[in-house]
Design an enzyme around this catalytic site. Structure first.
Site, PDB file in Angstrom:
ATOM      1  N   SER A 341     -20.657  -4.981  24.957  1.00 56.63           N
ATOM      2  CA  SER A 341     -20.035  -3.899  25.733  1.00 56.63           C
ATOM      3  C   SER A 341     -18.562  -3.714  25.390  1.00 56.63           C
ATOM      4  CB  SER A 341     -20.152  -4.204  27.233  1.00 56.63           C
ATOM      5  OG  SER A 341     -21.499  -4.294  27.628  1.00 56.63           O
ATOM      6  N   HIS A 454     -22.103  -4.065  35.195  1.00 55.13           N
ATOM      7  CA  HIS A 454     -23.035  -5.125  34.804  1.00 55.13           C
ATOM      8  C   HIS A 454     -23.047  -6.275  35.813  1.00 55.13           C
ATOM      9  CE1 HIS A 454     -24.359  -3.468  31.024  1.00 55.13           C
ATOM     10  NE2 HIS A 454     -23.104  -3.203  30.682  1.00 55.13           N
TER      11      HIS A 454
END
Length: 520
Positions: A341, A454
């Site tokens: 990410s 997340h």
């Protein structure tokens, strides 16, 4: 290239970089003969007229009126749309005068009922069927009337528009415009409209109403064009890049709603690898790809939303979980589920932190620290050995301290071209990035939006990776650092509940190497 793929390839090639305007005008259908043409030369006034016809509580709005409003709204410029949004929010809000009247009646009736309560209880004890039935029925009727009156007038309009062909897409466009307006005019009446519309969109876009579809090269060219256009994390450069992302060792899944056919609301890209990748170059330039029979890791490297008006509606959470379930079922050998990410807010946070420390130091030197206030907010951004490495790498420091040197270096992305500067910056940037992800908070949750997404979904911060994204965007956003979030299936619910309750991020020992003990 095969004959079957040639038309598609040509279409994607010609229009791949033409990003669609999510709020652009749609070609208006022919007006029904029963409706007269709009006489008002002012487009916004004409749309307001159709809005009034659509919101009128006397009768259900005619589909033709809703169509006229929809086409008219799409054709308006930015100023015209904002005028309509202000009117929708203010002119069709909760009818508060009626609410006040009903509340007075209700309180009066409740007081009268209270005075008779003892007598009614005595009668109920002595007679079959109970007493006070008529009074109770009246109270329930009044409460129902209050509930109906507390609904804003635009409630029925939004619900009816959602049932119209193309209505859900228009409502997403309206909310995108509303969010942009709220960025400049954060007033209660607009916030109320946004809150109500978001609440309804959450209901209409529940996971039960969405379809999960694996997007492949065999899908229509129009869909592939949208994937190219809406990819928000790692832009798709050309047809070869697109075909690789949809080919062997790769997966792309999208959530679709029947009211918005041929266009995913959100989509996720997955790389099937032997191990968790530590750089985006490994993913995007993996040629030839890992044989799928050898894959042990599913790496989620891009999640893109296509509708700005759905901001704040966490479709990604449900998409991730469904994709993990599907991969576990179809590929039992895959046991690792992780992300690679970006860290979009890190460099902005760091530069702001450096600037504030420089200002505090300047103020402290000017007043001689007589008040002692500024010293409370001073902190050692750089460790002594880190500052020495930066000084040695720069050479000529001109009396500047480590923080000033670091700020000057980071303002230009040219430092990545110097091996000496890169080596000097690795230690402080990795340490500060770990702090940013795990410790910096906003309203008790992770300051970084991607981290918060997340972590609230049950992931843990597994590892940060130096020079994992060497693109210009990656250097500007995060100094090239990327992060692996790990979804450990046996801990997902536990980690999600813990984070939502305490705001504490779960981290692996890999990250702990960069984190100072709390309180230091």
């Amino acid at each position: 290239m095969s004959r079957n793929h040639a038309p598609k390839s040509l279409a994607v090639l010609l229009r791949a970089r033409m990003y669609p305007d999510a709020v652009g005008p749609a070609p208006p259908p022919p007006a029904p003969a029963a409706l007269p043409p709009d006489p008002d030369p002012d487009p916004a006034a004409s749309v307001r007229r159709w809005l009034h016809a659509s919101v009128s509580p006397a009768v259900s709005p005619a589909p033709a009126a809703l169509d006229r409003f929809s086409d008219g709204y799409r054709s308006l410029d930015r100023g015209g749309r904002r005028e309509i949004l202000r009117s929708l929010a203010a002119d069709y809000d909760v009818p508060r005068a009626r609410v006040r009247d009903l509340m007075r009646q209700y309180l009066s009736a409740a007081t009268a009922a209270g005075e008779k309560e003892e007598e009614e209880h005595q009668e109920a004890a002595g007679e079959d069927g109970g007493g006070g039935g008529g009074s109770a029925s009246a109270m329930y009727r009044m409460e129902r009337g209050l509930r109906e009156a507390l609904r804003p007038k635009y409630a029925g309009f939004l619900e009816t528009m959602n049932a119209q062909p193309g209505g859900l897409k228009l409502l997403a466009v309206i909310r995108a415009d509303l969010l942009a307006l709220l960025g400049e005019e954060n007033v209660p009446v607009l916030r109320a409209l946004d809150g109500y519309l978001k609440e309804k969109l959450v209901t209409w876009l529940s996971p039960a109403a969405l379809t999960l579809h694996q997007i492949t090269w065999d899908d229509p060219a129009s869909l592939l064009e949208k994937i190219v256009a809406y990819e928000a994390v790692h832009p798709i450069r050309n047809l070869i890049d697109l075909k690789r992302r949809l080919g062997v060792g790769r997966r792309c899944f999208g959530y679709f709603h029947p009211a918005i056919p041929g266009e995913p609301l959100i989509f996720i890209e997955v790389a099937l690898l032997k191990d968790t990748a530590t750089s985006i170059q490994e993913v995007l330039w993996d040629d030839p790809p890992t044989p799928e029979c050898e894959a042990r890791s599913a790496l989620f490297y891009s999640i893109s939303s296509t509708q700005p008006g759905l901001s704040g509606i966490n479709l990604g959470k449900f998409l991730l979980k469904r994709v993990i379930d599907m991969l576990r079922r179809d590929m039992p050998s895959v046991q690792i589920f992780a992300t690679l990410s970006p860290i979009p807010g890190f460099m902005q946070w760091l530069l702001a932190k450096l600037f504030s420390q420089m200002k505090l130091a300047e103020a402290e030197s000017q007043d001689g620290n007589l008040s002692g206030v500024t010293s409370t907010f001073r902190e050692s951004i750089l460790l002594p050995e880190e500052e020495k490495m930066i000084r040695d790498a720069v050479g000529e420091v001109d009396g500047r301290n480590g923080i000033e040197l670091l700020q000057d270096i980071l303002k230009s992305s040219q430092w990545v071209k110097s091996d000496k500067l890169s080596a000097a910056l690795k230690s402080p940037l990795m340490r500060l990035c770990a702090r940013y992800l795990a410790r910096e908070k906003k309203r008790g949750k992770a300051l970084d939006a991607v981290a918060n997404f997340h972590l609230q979904n049950g992931a843990m911060i597994e590892r940060i990776n130096w020079m994992a994204d060497q693109s210009e965007k990656g250097i500007q956003q995060s100094g090239g650092i990327m992060v692996n979030y790990m979804y450990r299936l046996e801990n997902i619910e536990e980690y999600a509940m813990s984070y939502l309750g305490t705001g504490i991020a779960h981290t692996s020992p890999n990250l702990s190497l960069y984190l100072e003990p709390k309180g230091t």
